[in-house]
Design a protein around this motif. Structure first.
Motif, PDB file in Angstrom:
ATOM      1  N   SER A 267      31.950  35.845  36.871  1.00 52.42           N
ATOM      2  CA  SER A 267      33.076  36.038  35.978  1.00 52.42           C
ATOM      3  C   SER A 267      33.804  37.366  36.229  1.00 52.42           C
ATOM      4  N   ARG A 268      33.279  38.237  37.059  1.00 53.44           N
ATOM      5  CA  ARG A 268      34.048  39.308  37.487  1.00 53.44           C
ATOM      6  C   ARG A 268      34.663  39.622  38.796  1.00 53.44           C
ATOM      7  N   ALA A 269      33.936  38.685  39.733  1.00 51.25           N
ATOM      8  CA  ALA A 269      34.151  38.878  41.289  1.00 51.25           C
ATOM      9  C   ALA A 269      35.741  38.818  41.790  1.00 51.25           C
ATOM     10  N   SER A 270      36.248  38.049  41.160  1.00 53.91           N
ATOM     11  CA  SER A 270      37.714  37.870  41.414  1.00 53.91           C
ATOM     12  C   SER A 270      38.596  39.370  41.114  1.00 53.91           C
ATOM     13  N   ASP A 271      38.058  39.891  40.117  1.00 57.93           N
ATOM     14  CA  ASP A 271      38.735  41.378  39.787  1.00 57.93           C
ATOM     15  C   ASP A 271      38.285  42.535  40.612  1.00 57.93           C
ATOM     16  N   HIS A 272      37.516  42.209  41.622  1.00 57.18           N
ATOM     17  CA  HIS A 272      37.069  43.292  42.445  1.00 57.18           C
ATOM     18  C   HIS A 272      37.305  43.052  44.039  1.00 57.18           C
TER      19      HIS A 272
END
Ligand code: PMT
Length: 403
Positions: A267-272
């Motif tokens: 749920s967070r990977a694409s924002d990193h």
């Protein structure tokens, strides 16, 4: 490490208050100027004179004290502080702070403080686990307060569980780290980048009291989080159950199972910009978690397992995927297996380590890595995980900037 700062130490009323005396001594030893504020109930546990003698400063406890208001009133104290550290923080104090109540000097100071605030909770394990306490803690964290501990272990009340205040030396080291990270080091190779790191083991429940896990301590992942912070990154750390205190200033997401870790990372990977998978994620988990404790019956018993979802491979498959760095833990054919994982999971880099040997790998202070990427490789020889993490972070930054 030195702490050449003004530390305002708040002590609230729990048995762990006796440890705060040692904390003052350690902070002073590291160069800090310490002023102590005690709640009325804290003074039932330890005499203010103890803190006065150790800190070399008068102890503050009254909100409405004519003399104090002339000298070091709550606003001047709040302005004086580079950092407000509350240790121990009782359940009651945490509840008051999370709701903005200001009915004594310490809670009023918290409202008046504009400096970073660190809280080391201490309470009975049932009180810590109570939903309302957990909600209050989450509120404080949302408001920017950093949590130190609590730790798991035997408690003064005779019970065992989470709720013990972290040891003074751990609090002191945490603070030294946190304050140092406020003034980042000159080598800022990840400045302005969001870095997501997974660390530690996962636990796959078999029944309410048993689970499958592995020997990962989280040390490698936590060291990477620290090194990335020092390199100027904004760090999110998704951690399995470990007994480490997360570095200050990281966003810590605690998970238990491989499925929870999958959700937390995906749920967070694409924002990193960068993902580093240092966690030892279970490859298999029981198909069914039995709702009741399994009884001992047959001589042999079979556990049916199913494959967990591969977080690393799925991160690398995302349309908007971060620069993806995997780990490979191998007992043999290290290079062959590592290169296979690199290619099969379409990773940007893989850091391979020997495990199951005498030194390095799981649950040790030291480790060595052989790092591979499509057109190159680099060996980092055996050293402590803090140094190794710094070396790996520099290499990741270098590779990230050339791709
Ligand atoms: O935590 P420490 O005690 O400090 O030990 C450090 C370490 C040995 C755990 C660490 O250095 C390490 O090697 N971590 C990866 C361990 C591992 O699970 O390796 P693996 O070869 O089984 O997995 C390969 C990669 O796939 C890893 O990046 C792992 O995070 C990832 N994976 C695996 C299974 C799964 N379901 N999802 C994944 O993302």
């Amino acid at each position: 490490m030195t702490i050449n700062k003004h530390i305002l130490l708040g002590v609230s009323g729990g048995i762990a208050a006796y440890k705060s005396a040692e904390l003052v001594r350690l902070l002073k030893k590291q160069g800090a100027e310490v002023q102590v504020v005690m709640t009325q109930s804290a003074m039932q546990f330890v005499s203010p004179l103890t803190f006065q003698a150790l800190s070399g400063n008068p102890v503050h406890s009254e909100l409405l004290d004519a003399d104090a208001e002339n000298a070091m009133g709550h606003i001047s104290l709040a302005r004086w502080a580079d950092c407000l550290l509350i240790a121990p923080a009782t359940a009651n104090l945490i509840a008051k702070l999370s709701h903005g109540l200001a009915d004594d000097l310490l809670s009023t100071l918290y409202l008046a403080a504009t400096c970073p605030v660190y809280v080391a909770p201490a309470m009975n394990q049932a009180m810590w686990n109570k939903t309302v306490t957990q909600e209050n803690v989450e509120t404080l964290q949302r408001h920017g307060v950093k949590l130190i501990g609590p730790e798991q272990g035997d408690q003064a009340c005779g019970e065992t569980g989470y709720g013990r205040m972290s040891e003074p030396v751990a609090i002191c080291n945490y603070l030294a780290d946190a304050l140092e990270n406020q003034n980042p080091s000159p080598v800022q190779c990840l400045q302005g980048l969001n870095v997501l790191i997974s660390a530690g083991p996962t636990r796959e429940p078999i029944d309410p009291v048993r689970y499958l896990t592995n020997r990962s301590s989280g040390k490698m992942g936590y060291a990477l989080a620290n090194a990335a912070l020092k390199a100027g990154a904004e760090v999110t750390l998704v951690s399995g159950p470990v007994s480490l205190t997360a570095p200050a200033n990281v966003q810590l997401i605690k998970v238990e199972t491989a499925a929870q870790m999958y959700e937390a990372v995906m749920s967070r990977a694409s924002d990193h910009a960068i993902y580093i998978g240092a966690a030892a994620v279970a490859d298999y988990s029981p198909v069914i978690m039995q709702p009741e404790k399994i009884k001992k019956q047959e001589e042999q018993s079979t556990l049916i397992l199913q494959k967990t979802k591969d977080i690393l491979a799925d991160v690398a498959k995302l349309d908007k995927h971060p620069f993806t760095v995997g780990f490979a833990a191998e007992t043999h054919n290290l290079e062959v297996y590592a290169r296979d994982k690199l290619a099969r999971k379409k990773l940007d880099m893989i850091a391979a380590n020997w495990v199951g040997k005498e030194q390095g790998g799981f649950d040790s202070e030291q480790n060595a890595l052989h790092v591979f990427w499509e057109k190159g490789d680099k060996v980092f020889s055996m050293t402590d995980k803090t140094r190794l993490a710094e070396q790996l972070i520099s290499l990741i930054a270098e590779r990230f900037n050339t791709t």
